[in-house]
Design an enzyme around this catalytic site. Sequence first.
Site, PDB file in Angstrom:
ATOM      1  N   ASP A 259       0.855  -1.190   0.000  1.00  0.00           N
ATOM      2  CA  ASP A 259       0.000   0.000   0.000  1.00  0.00           C
ATOM      3  C   ASP A 259       0.892   1.242   0.000  1.00  0.00           C
ATOM      4  OD1 ASP A 259      -2.993   0.937   0.591  1.00  0.00           O
ATOM      5  OD2 ASP A 259      -1.635   2.225   1.734  1.00  0.00           O
ATOM      6  N   ASN A 267      -2.587  12.841  -3.653  1.00  0.00           N
ATOM      7  CA  ASN A 267      -3.666  13.338  -4.513  1.00  0.00           C
ATOM      8  C   ASN A 267      -4.043  14.780  -4.172  1.00  0.00           C
ATOM      9  OD1 ASN A 267      -4.183  11.227  -6.310  1.00  0.00           O
ATOM     10  ND2 ASN A 267      -5.438  10.124  -4.827  1.00  0.00           N
ATOM     11  N   HIS A 272      -4.896  14.382  -9.102  1.00  0.00           N
ATOM     12  CA  HIS A 272      -5.057  12.980  -9.502  1.00  0.00           C
ATOM     13  C   HIS A 272      -4.022  12.558 -10.542  1.00  0.00           C
ATOM     14  CE1 HIS A 272      -8.632  12.085  -7.173  1.00  0.00           C
ATOM     15  NE2 HIS A 272      -9.152  13.252  -7.544  1.00  0.00           N
ATOM     16  N   ASP A 276      -1.742   9.306 -10.262  1.00  0.00           N
ATOM     17  CA  ASP A 276      -1.547   8.324 -11.335  1.00  0.00           C
ATOM     18  C   ASP A 276      -0.063   8.123 -11.625  1.00  0.00           C
ATOM     19  OD1 ASP A 276      -4.259   8.049 -11.523  1.00  0.00           O
ATOM     20  OD2 ASP A 276      -4.478   9.275 -13.341  1.00  0.00           O
ATOM     21  N   GLU A 302      -4.718   2.163  -4.387  1.00  0.00           N
ATOM     22  CA  GLU A 302      -3.257   2.276  -4.290  1.00  0.00           C
ATOM     23  C   GLU A 302      -2.623   1.003  -3.738  1.00  0.00           C
ATOM     24  OE1 GLU A 302      -4.822   4.113  -0.390  1.00  0.00           O
ATOM     25  OE2 GLU A 302      -5.480   3.815  -2.456  1.00  0.00           O
TER      26      GLU A 302
END
Length: 381
Positions: A259, A267, A272, A276, A302
């Site tokens: 994780d 974010n 975003h 990504d 994630e």
Amino acid sequence: MVNLDIQTMIFMTSLDAMLQVSMLIFLCFLVNQYRGIKTYTFGKIFTISSYFITFSKVFPVSATLITAGLFLLMGSCITCIAIAQFTDQKIKFHYFLIFNLLFICIQSYFVIFQDIFLFKTITQSVFQIAIFALSIYYLRSHSHKSFVGSARFMVSIMAGLILSLIARIIILIQNPPENLYVPTEINSASLLIIFVFTFLMTAGFIMMVCQRLYHDLHQAANTDVLTHLLNRRAMMHKLQKEINHFYRSDRPFAIILIDVDFFKRVNDVYGHDGGDTVLIHLAQILQTKMRHIDSASRWGGEEFLILLPDTTLYKAQEIAERLRSYIEVNPTQSNIQITISLGIAVIRQHGNSLESLITAADHALYEAKRTGRNRVVVAQS
């Protein structure tokens, strides 16, 4: 062998034309995301046109030989280009142009100055052999693995055509006919061989397209769009196969659940797109740092899951720690620094079923995040 008259030849040519072109046009409408399909269709139209020109006697004999021969060679060149395009290989178009111009010059010489049918036919066959050999080269040198079987089928068909053309040259040298329109056994046999092999070539090309389409659809169904890793569905299938293999062979395996720490903060700060970028960065590291037997997937959001076949707990800890330390000191290209938390579970030690193993790894991951993040935790036995 029964010799075929001109009317029968035209009928067979028309039938062959309708079947091949109709299949290819349908394929163009059905599948348009690959280069080379429309090009191959145009090539077959040129090839088929050469048959009509040859056997319909529309032009004078000299003009027919040059025109039909050029159309036939152009058709072969265009289909060769189509094969190169479909297999994503580089093409030098000016070489094909020079090749066709050279053919026109040689054929014109034999038609105008040396009106010998044997030389014209041999020239045509030699040029065709060269194009088929180049097509075989493209089919054998491509890097795609999705249509290897159909590519081999096309190679065998083209090799058969080359052998047939060589045999035709030898027979013509021994027994040269007066012209192409004499319904001799060699002319009839040549026509039949061309019909059969060109139809099989088209069938082979359609098989290549279908195999590539099936492979790409299968990849799309099992691959995460953003990271290009396996998706959760595909990884569950792999895990189930590994569980079944464990029950048969007692071979151990481990899983690592990963994780990204403080991903929500990433974010919030970078947007975003930044999030990504982090996920893609992590996926690329997993792909380059894993062993060839390992598999990585985007488990959700994630979270990532790595399957480590034939791996003990000690080895799994070593791999996990190596990944954690590498990611800690290697930010993304846009200089976003991240860390990860990892939970490890090993078959039998932490569970004997797929569900219990994933649950154990999830609990270990939760413990890693609860105790400070950026660490590796092994599931409790």
